[in-house]
Design a protein around this motif. Structure first.
Motif, PDB file in Angstrom:
ATOM      1  N   VAL A 101      -3.409  30.469 -17.769  1.00 33.01           N
ATOM      2  CA  VAL A 101      -2.174  29.858 -18.277  1.00 33.01           C
ATOM      3  C   VAL A 101      -2.081  30.051 -19.783  1.00 33.01           C
ATOM      4  CG1 VAL A 101      -0.959  27.686 -18.620  1.00 33.01           C
ATOM      5  CG2 VAL A 101      -2.015  28.174 -16.417  1.00 33.01           C
TER       6      VAL A 101
ATOM      7  N   ALA B 158       6.083  43.137 -24.307  1.00 27.67           N
ATOM      8  CA  ALA B 158       5.460  42.454 -23.162  1.00 27.67           C
ATOM      9  C   ALA B 158       6.533  41.915 -22.226  1.00 27.67           C
ATOM     10  CB  ALA B 158       4.590  41.309 -23.664  1.00 27.67           C
ATOM     11  N   ILE B 159       6.184  41.844 -20.987  1.00 26.04           N
ATOM     12  CA  ILE B 159       7.114  41.285 -20.000  1.00 26.04           C
ATOM     13  C   ILE B 159       7.079  39.767 -20.101  1.00 26.04           C
ATOM     14  CG2 ILE B 159       7.644  41.128 -17.549  1.00 26.04           C
ATOM     15  CD1 ILE B 159       5.961  43.743 -17.291  1.00 26.04           C
TER      16      ILE B 159
ATOM     17  N   LEU C  47      -1.176  33.625 -20.621  1.00 22.49           N
ATOM     18  CA  LEU C  47       0.239  33.893 -20.378  1.00 22.49           C
ATOM     19  C   LEU C  47       1.105  33.217 -21.429  1.00 22.49           C
ATOM     20  CD1 LEU C  47       0.317  33.593 -16.521  1.00 22.49           C
ATOM     21  CD2 LEU C  47       0.900  35.601 -17.857  1.00 22.49           C
ATOM     22  N   ARG C  48       0.708  32.028 -21.833  1.00 27.75           N
ATOM     23  CA  ARG C  48       1.484  31.322 -22.858  1.00 27.75           C
ATOM     24  C   ARG C  48       1.478  32.113 -24.154  1.00 27.75           C
ATOM     25  NH1 ARG C  48       0.813  25.797 -21.012  1.00 27.75           N
ATOM     26  NH2 ARG C  48       2.627  25.651 -19.650  1.00 27.75           N
TER      27      ARG C  48
ATOM     28  N   ARG D 257      -1.538  28.192  -8.020  1.00 26.95           N
ATOM     29  CA  ARG D 257      -1.932  27.529  -9.263  1.00 26.95           C
ATOM     30  C   ARG D 257      -2.850  28.440 -10.071  1.00 26.95           C
ATOM     31  NH1 ARG D 257      -0.598  22.776 -10.090  1.00 26.95           N
ATOM     32  NH2 ARG D 257      -2.212  22.402 -11.621  1.00 26.95           N
TER      33      ARG D 257
ATOM     34  N   VAL E 138       1.115  35.348 -24.473  1.00 26.39           N
ATOM     35  CA  VAL E 138       1.997  36.500 -24.298  1.00 26.39           C
ATOM     36  C   VAL E 138       3.446  36.072 -24.444  1.00 26.39           C
ATOM     37  CG1 VAL E 138       2.804  38.203 -22.638  1.00 26.39           C
ATOM     38  CG2 VAL E 138       0.371  37.738 -22.855  1.00 26.39           C
TER      39      VAL E 138
ATOM     40  N   VAL F 115       6.904  36.383 -18.838  1.00 27.25           N
ATOM     41  CA  VAL F 115       6.525  35.742 -17.582  1.00 27.25           C
ATOM     42  C   VAL F 115       6.773  34.256 -17.708  1.00 27.25           C
ATOM     43  CG1 VAL F 115       4.665  35.294 -15.964  1.00 27.25           C
ATOM     44  CG2 VAL F 115       4.762  37.462 -17.158  1.00 27.25           C
TER      45      VAL F 115
ATOM     46  N   VAL G  92       5.916  30.773 -16.908  1.00 22.08           N
ATOM     47  CA  VAL G  92       4.777  30.076 -16.337  1.00 22.08           C
ATOM     48  C   VAL G  92       5.226  28.699 -15.879  1.00 22.08           C
ATOM     49  CG1 VAL G  92       2.467  29.251 -16.748  1.00 22.08           C
ATOM     50  CG2 VAL G  92       3.264  31.294 -17.900  1.00 22.08           C
ATOM     51  N   LEU G  93       5.143  28.496 -14.599  1.00 20.98           N
ATOM     52  CA  LEU G  93       5.487  27.179 -14.073  1.00 20.98           C
ATOM     53  C   LEU G  93       4.265  26.287 -14.174  1.00 20.98           C
ATOM     54  CD1 LEU G  93       7.418  28.227 -10.912  1.00 20.98           C
ATOM     55  CD2 LEU G  93       8.353  27.014 -12.847  1.00 20.98           C
TER      56      LEU G  93
END
Lengths: 426, 165
Positions: A408, B2-3, A411-412, A402, A414, B5, B7-8
């Protein structure tokens, strides 16, 4: 002359241990033969039971061609394996290659000799303990011998001179060492309650009080998971891992030597089940008046049968789990062992030790109903807390770890800039 | 670039081992106690074949026990796999009959054209599937073998009765 005859003429009280060493020796030999026979036949039948149960779970029928309902299938399998050609890899280390299957199998068999399987049997020659070797160090002996089981697998993997076999052996050593710690720690509360490491005393303590599964459920759960890992059964069968390692440590084995690894696996299962029963489910104990002196042959028979029933339940449980759960990934396995089970068992030791110390200090007698009731109450609270923590994914991570909210969001962000991801979204 | 990814971010109820494990074990227990009976115990039990099943051939015979075939040569002509070998002959009364009639069942694609084209309703495909031999040569069925077969024959698709009722 008189001193020689006298012990033979003496009428021995059947409720007391035999005075003569000869009786002890003969009784031990008989017990060894009986236990070994039942054990080996049971292991053979387990292979059939596994195939049948897997078949029923899959809505299939399972082996039903050899003998009535497929009962002779193990005999057919054994015959086939004896008749098959033994192959030896050219680059293998031959002595160790031959030795490894035996090393894998013997510890499982040895462990069984200290497990009490029925109440003592009164005979005209004295009271016979229904355990092959009533060692005073009982549980320590089991811990020592069961750690030897890993040698068979590691040596099999190494001596095959095959990269997959070696990887299987390495995994198994890491896995068994990791889980042995949690397994040993989980049983310390049991030993604290019994005040002894002799398995007979642990059984008697449960017979007179509460079965440990009711008082020490958390320890039981840890022991259960660790026992699955120790016996290399699914969901912890990483040493085999067909999808990655062909057949793991026994890739290079054929015929009867391959079969020996199978026998070892089932022998380990039987031993682990018997241990679970002995440590947590009262061993041969039947609740009621069956577990107190005076002993009789009927009591021995009944308690032996009940012990067998409990062991079979756990064997079934092993198979049920195997055909339900998928295999762990290697890092998940290690994370579960070191980051969850070890701290949990350590903290459980602290809690239970303080609880027992507190009860002793408060003057509650061991084995009294007050003692049992307070342990039960504490246990309910602890299991509740544990289930709450596990269930919400706070302690052990599921298939992915997690992320915290900040990561998170990063990453979102990106992902939103990436055209690749934008396509994936839709 | 960018790679990407993935996200779960599953709901927290789905991230637990305990519930998923118990659910799975309940499911397997359900199947264990109450299995769906789907197995056919093959050599003892056999599933019924469709009336239009096309298996290995059978040559029908006249009442005297001779093959109905008149060696017209239509079946080797239409056969897309070229698996029928026919050498016609003629008796003293002028009746044509096959001297050699062989079907290579390995080459055959079981299309059923031979049965459809046959004017005498002599060659048929069989409703039959248990074929095994010890040699490849055994799969070249000669006239004797084709007439000796006893299994039921295929019913061809009938345009007037498209569903085979």
């Amino acid at each position: 002359m008189t001193t020689f005859i006298q012990p033979l003429l003496q009428v021995v009280d059947p409720q007391l241990p035999p005075p003569s060493g000869v009786v002890y020796f003969v009784a031990t030999v008989i017990k060894m033969l009986v236990v070994f026979t039942i054990y080996m036949v049971g292991v053979a039948l387990l292979t059939l039971a596994e195939r049948k149960i897997s078949a029923w779970i899959h809505d299939r029928i399972g082996p039903n061609r050899v003998g009535p309902g497929g009962l002779l299938q193990p005999a057919a399998d054994g015959l086939k394996n004896i008749m098959k050609e033994e192959t030896y890899p050219g680059a293998a280390n031959l002595p160790l290659f031959v030795l490894a299957p035996a090393i894998a199998f013997v510890p499982a068999l040895l462990t069984w000799c200290v497990i009490p399987f029925a109440s003592p049997l009164p005979t005209p020659w004295g009271l016979i303990d229904m355990v092959v070797a009533p060692l005073p160090v009982g549980y320590l002996f089991i811990l020592a011998i069961s750690s030897l089981g890993v040698y068979g697998i590691v040596l099999a993997g190494w001596s095959s001179n095959n990269k997959y076999a070696l990887l299987g052996g390495l995994r198994s050593s890491a896995q068994m060492i990791s889980y042995e710690i949690a397994m040993g720690m989980a049983t310390i509360p049991v030993l604290l309650l019994a005040g002894n490491v002799a398995l007979n005393d642990i059984v008697l303590q449960q017979a007179h009080g509460l079965w440990n599964v009711l008082g020490l459920t958390v320890a039981f759960l840890i022991f259960l998971v660790a026992a699955f890992a120790e016996t290399n059964r699914l969901p912890f069968d990483l040493p085999e891992a067909e999808s990655e390692l062909i057949a793991g440590y026994h890739s290079e084995y054929s015929a009867m030597k391959f079969s020996m690894f199978f026998i070892a696996e089932y022998a380990n299962m039987v031993t682990a089940s018997a241990l679970m029963v002995t440590l947590f489910f009262g061993g041969w104990d039947i609740p009621g008046q069956w577990d107190v002196a005076p002993w009789s042959a009927w009591k021995t028979l009944a308690t032996g049968g009940f012990f067998l029933f409990k062991v079979m339940f756990f064997l079934f449980f092993y198979m049920w789990i195997r055909w339900t759960l998928p295999r762990f990934r290697y890092d998940q396995l290690m994370a579960l062992g070191w980051k969850f089970m070890l701290p949990l068992s350590l903290s459980y030791i602290v809690i239970m030790a303080s609880a027992i110390l507190g009860l002793d200090a408060a003057g509650v007698a061991r084995g009294s109903w007050m003692f049992g009731l307070s342990l039960l109450a504490l246990n309910v609270v602890l299991v509740g807390i544990l289930l709450f923590l596990i269930d919400r994914g706070r302690l052990i991570s599921p298939a992915y770890s997690r992320l915290d909210k900040r990561n998170v969001d990063k990453l979102r962000a990106v992902a939103a800039r990436s055209s690749l991801m934008a396509e994936g979204r839709n | 670039m960018a790679i990407g990814v993935k996200v779960l971010d599953r709901p927290i109820e789905q991230t637990s081992y305990v519930r998923a494990t118990l659910k799975g074990m309940a499911l397997t227990a359900k199947h264990l106690l109450n299995p769906q009976k789907v197995t056919t115990q093959y050599p003892e039990q056999k599933k019924p074949l469709s009336p239009r099943w096309r298996g290995t051939h059978r040559m029908l015979t006249t009442e005297e026990g001779k093959a109905k075939c008149v060696a017209c040569g239509l079946c080797p002509t239409i056969c897309p796999a070229n698996c029928i070998k026919l050498v016609p002959g003629e008796d003293e009364k002028g009746n044509r009959y096959p001297l050699i009639f062989e079907i290579d069942e390995f080459r055959c694609i079981f299309c059923g054209y031979c049965q459809e084209v046959c004017p005498e309703e002599a060659i048929h495909l069989g409703r039959h599937y248990e074929n095994s031999e010890y040699s490849r040569q055994g799969f070249v069925y000669d006239l004797e073998r084709l007439t000796a077969q006893t299994h039921p024959v295929c019913e061809m698709w009938d345009p007037a009765d498209p569903k085979g009722e």
